[in-house]
Write an enzyme that holds these catalytic residues in place. Structure first.
Site, PDB file in Angstrom:
ATOM      1  CB  THR A 117       1.133  -8.286  37.454  1.00 56.63           C
ATOM      2  OG1 THR A 117       0.914  -8.569  36.478  1.00 56.63           O
ATOM      3  CG2 THR A 117       1.517  -9.268  38.334  1.00 56.63           C
ATOM      4  CE1 TYR A 141       6.476  -9.582  37.446  1.00 58.42           C
ATOM      5  CE2 TYR A 141       4.489  -9.279  35.934  1.00 58.42           C
ATOM      6  CZ  TYR A 141       5.230  -9.375  37.489  1.00 58.42           C
ATOM      7  OH  TYR A 141       5.232  -7.890  37.072  1.00 58.42           O
TER       8      TYR A 141
HETATM    9  N1  LIG Z   1       5.985  -1.451  35.126  1.00 55.88           N
HETATM   10  C1  LIG Z   1       5.163  -2.307  35.025  1.00 55.88           C
HETATM   11  O1  LIG Z   1       4.126  -2.259  34.407  1.00 55.88           O
HETATM   12  C2  LIG Z   1       4.299  -3.344  36.154  1.00 55.88           C
HETATM   13  C3  LIG Z   1       2.897  -3.939  35.884  1.00 55.88           C
HETATM   14  C4  LIG Z   1       2.739  -4.904  37.113  1.00 55.88           C
HETATM   15  C5  LIG Z   1       3.437  -5.496  37.705  1.00 55.88           C
HETATM   16  N2  LIG Z   1       4.469  -4.534  38.310  1.00 55.88           N
HETATM   17  C6  LIG Z   1       4.897  -4.959  39.455  1.00 55.88           C
HETATM   18  O2  LIG Z   1       5.811  -3.239  39.916  1.00 55.88           O
HETATM   19  C7  LIG Z   1       7.254  -3.693  40.161  1.00 55.88           C
HETATM   20  C8  LIG Z   1       7.688  -2.191  40.374  1.00 55.88           C
HETATM   21  O3  LIG Z   1       8.368  -1.980  39.351  1.00 55.88           O
HETATM   22  P1  LIG Z   1       8.885  -1.475  38.243  1.00 55.88           P
HETATM   23  O4  LIG Z   1       7.949  -1.704  36.892  1.00 55.88           O
HETATM   24  O5  LIG Z   1       9.477  -0.328  38.942  1.00 55.88           O
HETATM   25  O6  LIG Z   1      10.510  -2.023  37.878  1.00 55.88           O
HETATM   26  P2  LIG Z   1      12.313  -1.604  37.878  1.00 55.88           P
HETATM   27  O7  LIG Z   1      12.632  -2.667  37.370  1.00 55.88           O
HETATM   28  O8  LIG Z   1      11.976  -0.792  37.076  1.00 55.88           O
HETATM   29  O9  LIG Z   1      12.313  -1.699  39.700  1.00 55.88           O
HETATM   30  C9  LIG Z   1      12.296  -2.716  40.752  1.00 55.88           C
HETATM   31  C10 LIG Z   1      13.203  -2.207  41.799  1.00 55.88           C
HETATM   32  O10 LIG Z   1      13.691  -3.039  42.480  1.00 55.88           O
HETATM   33  C11 LIG Z   1      14.569  -2.924  42.678  1.00 55.88           C
HETATM   34  N3  LIG Z   1      15.223  -4.769  43.437  1.00 55.88           N
HETATM   35  C12 LIG Z   1      14.642  -5.517  42.191  1.00 55.88           C
HETATM   36  N4  LIG Z   1      14.884  -7.140  43.248  1.00 55.88           N
HETATM   37  C13 LIG Z   1      16.074  -6.681  44.249  1.00 55.88           C
HETATM   38  C14 LIG Z   1      15.897  -7.125  45.476  1.00 55.88           C
HETATM   39  N5  LIG Z   1      15.259  -8.589  45.168  1.00 55.88           N
HETATM   40  N6  LIG Z   1      15.931  -6.585  46.515  1.00 55.88           N
HETATM   41  C15 LIG Z   1      16.548  -5.137  46.824  1.00 55.88           C
HETATM   42  N7  LIG Z   1      15.688  -4.391  45.350  1.00 55.88           N
HETATM   43  C16 LIG Z   1      15.472  -5.298  44.975  1.00 55.88           C
HETATM   44  C17 LIG Z   1      15.476  -3.080  41.402  1.00 55.88           C
HETATM   45  O11 LIG Z   1      16.844  -2.602  41.421  1.00 55.88           O
HETATM   46  C18 LIG Z   1      14.221  -2.071  41.248  1.00 55.88           C
HETATM   47  O12 LIG Z   1      14.983  -0.527  41.625  1.00 55.88           O
HETATM   48  C19 LIG Z   1       7.218  -4.638  40.626  1.00 55.88           C
HETATM   49  O13 LIG Z   1       6.936  -5.410  41.445  1.00 55.88           O
HETATM   50  C20 LIG Z   1       6.231  -4.925  39.391  1.00 55.88           C
HETATM   51  O14 LIG Z   1       5.959  -6.835  39.684  1.00 55.88           O
HETATM   52  C21 LIG Z   1       4.849  -3.203  36.838  1.00 55.88           C
END
Ligand SMILES: NC(=O)c1ccc[n+]([C@@H]2O[C@H](COP(=O)([O-])OP(=O)(O)OC[C@H]3O[C@@H](n4cnc5c(N)ncnc54)[C@H](O)[C@@H]3O)[C@@H](O)[C@H]2O)c1
Length: 325
Positions: A117, A141
């Site tokens: 991120t 985070y």
């Molecule tokens: N959405 C954004 O704008 C954004 C920006 C920067 C980085 N990210 C990164 O992208 C990744 C995905 O983000 P997202 O927006 O899809 O979030 P999200 O919450 O929709 O998806 C995360 C998924 O991981 C699963 N999960 C969490 N912990 C877990 C574990 N220990 N074991 C198994 N499953 C687990 C959750 O159930 C969920 O389905 C993350 O790592 C986040 O840090 C997202």
């Protein structure tokens, strides 16, 4: 290719699964459904419900399937929550990633694409951020993700693991065929909050400060459509599978839009007005967070196709409407 996706029931992971399946590849998803949903998992994907901290389960999955690569999305993602519950973030993001990547480096699957991120950067100046910008996360985070990056790099130096770290800016929008989108309740993502307001699912959107040193005083962010974000991941996977070296790239458009501009665009695109409250500045918010994305464009020939705020808002709005029925 056959890809192991952690967090594939979430927003970004499910789009990755859809894209790979659309291109004829095989996908196995591991997700504990803590924030994800079975409804977002494509029917053609193999789904295993479980936590990445369950190393016996992860080991079983890695042994049973012959993966070409892993895309690791599982994690906790709310900046505000990480401030009052940092342990959750260091546990679920950092500790779980350490154990997961350690296991991976000893398995037959030694190629990893990792979700990072813009929150890892030192964003104290209003400059467009390059990959070699100093890192200095302002919240747990961001720190939890920076630690993951370091762990992955160090494990890679001491093993055959190759990685591709992608640092996302503000991801928004939904699948163009409306098969997936954001489902999180109490989301803090600006465009999701605004479309919820436009559809009367929320009463108002709060703007955190309007006297920043930006064009209209509100914070400026770089919004990237989810489909373009995913096309960057496919290039990263292909690069590793072709034997390429480890790398780190930003994923954004390099275009800054202010919070006020985005709110107005959502009102225009939806044709609905909604309440906007000017609140206090939030601790750790930076006025200007915009990516320099020239590296992934020039080195990996990444070509964004949906670089247009209207498309981002329209897909987000249509997805949100589809949740109403
Ligand atoms: N959405 C954004 O704008 C954004 C920006 C920067 C980085 N990210 C990164 O992208 C990744 C995905 O983000 P997202 O927006 O899809 O979030 P999200 O919450 O929709 O998806 C995360 C998924 O991981 C699963 N999960 C969490 N912990 C877990 C574990 N220990 N074991 C198994 N499953 C687990 C959750 O159930 C969920 O389905 C993350 O790592 C986040 O840090 C997202």
């Amino acid at each position: 290719m056959k890809v192991f996706i952690t967090g594939g029931a979430g927003y970004i992971g499910s789009h990755m699964a859809l894209s790979l399946l659309d291109q004829g590849h095989d996908v196995v998803i591991l997700d504990d459904l803590s924030t994800g949903s079975k409804n977002l998992i494509p029917s053609k994907a193999i789904f295993i419900e479980g936590n990445i901290s369950n190393l016996d389960l992860v080991n079983k999955i890695l042994t049973e399937h012959k993966f070409d690569a892993v895309a690791h999305f599982a994690g906790s993602i709310q900046v505000e929550e990480s401030i009052y519950d940092p342990v959750k973030y260091y546990q679920n993001n950092t500790v779980n990633t350490l154990r997961f990547v350690n296991l991976l480096s000893k398995s037959k699957t030694k190629k990893l694409v990792f979700s990072s991120t813009a929150a890892v950067y030192d964003i104290s100046k209003n400059i467009i951020i390059k990959e070699n910008n100093r890192l200095n996360p302002l919240n747990p985070y961001g720190s939890s993700k920076q630690m993951c990056e370091k762990i992955i790099q160090d494990i890679s130096k001491s093993s055959e693991l190759k990685f591709f770290i992608l640092r996302y800016f503000n991801v928004a929008g939904a699948d163009l065929k409306m098969r997936s989108g954001q489902i999180s309740e109490n989301s803090t993502h600006l465009i999701k909050v605004c479309v919820e307001c436009a559809l009367q699912k929320r009463k108002l959107v709060e703007v955190y400060g309007n006297d920043y040193d930006t064009q209209d005083g509100t914070c400026v962010r770089d919004f990237i459509h989810i489909s373009d974000l995913i096309s960057g991941h496919i290039l990263a996977l292909q690069h590793l599978i072709d034997g390429g070296n480890s790398d780190i790239c930003n994923l954004g458009y390099g275009i800054g839009l202010s919070v006020s501009e985005v709110i107005q665009k959502v009102k225009d695109v939806s044709g609905n007005n909604f309440l906007v409250k000017i609140g206090n500045k939030r601790e750790g918010d930076n006025p200007y967070v915009v990516a320099d994305c020239n590296k992934i464009k020039s080195k990996y020939k990444w070509q964004p196709l949906h670089n247009d705020i209207e498309t981002i808002i329209k897909t987000s709005l249509n997805w949100e409407k589809s949740l109403l029925v």
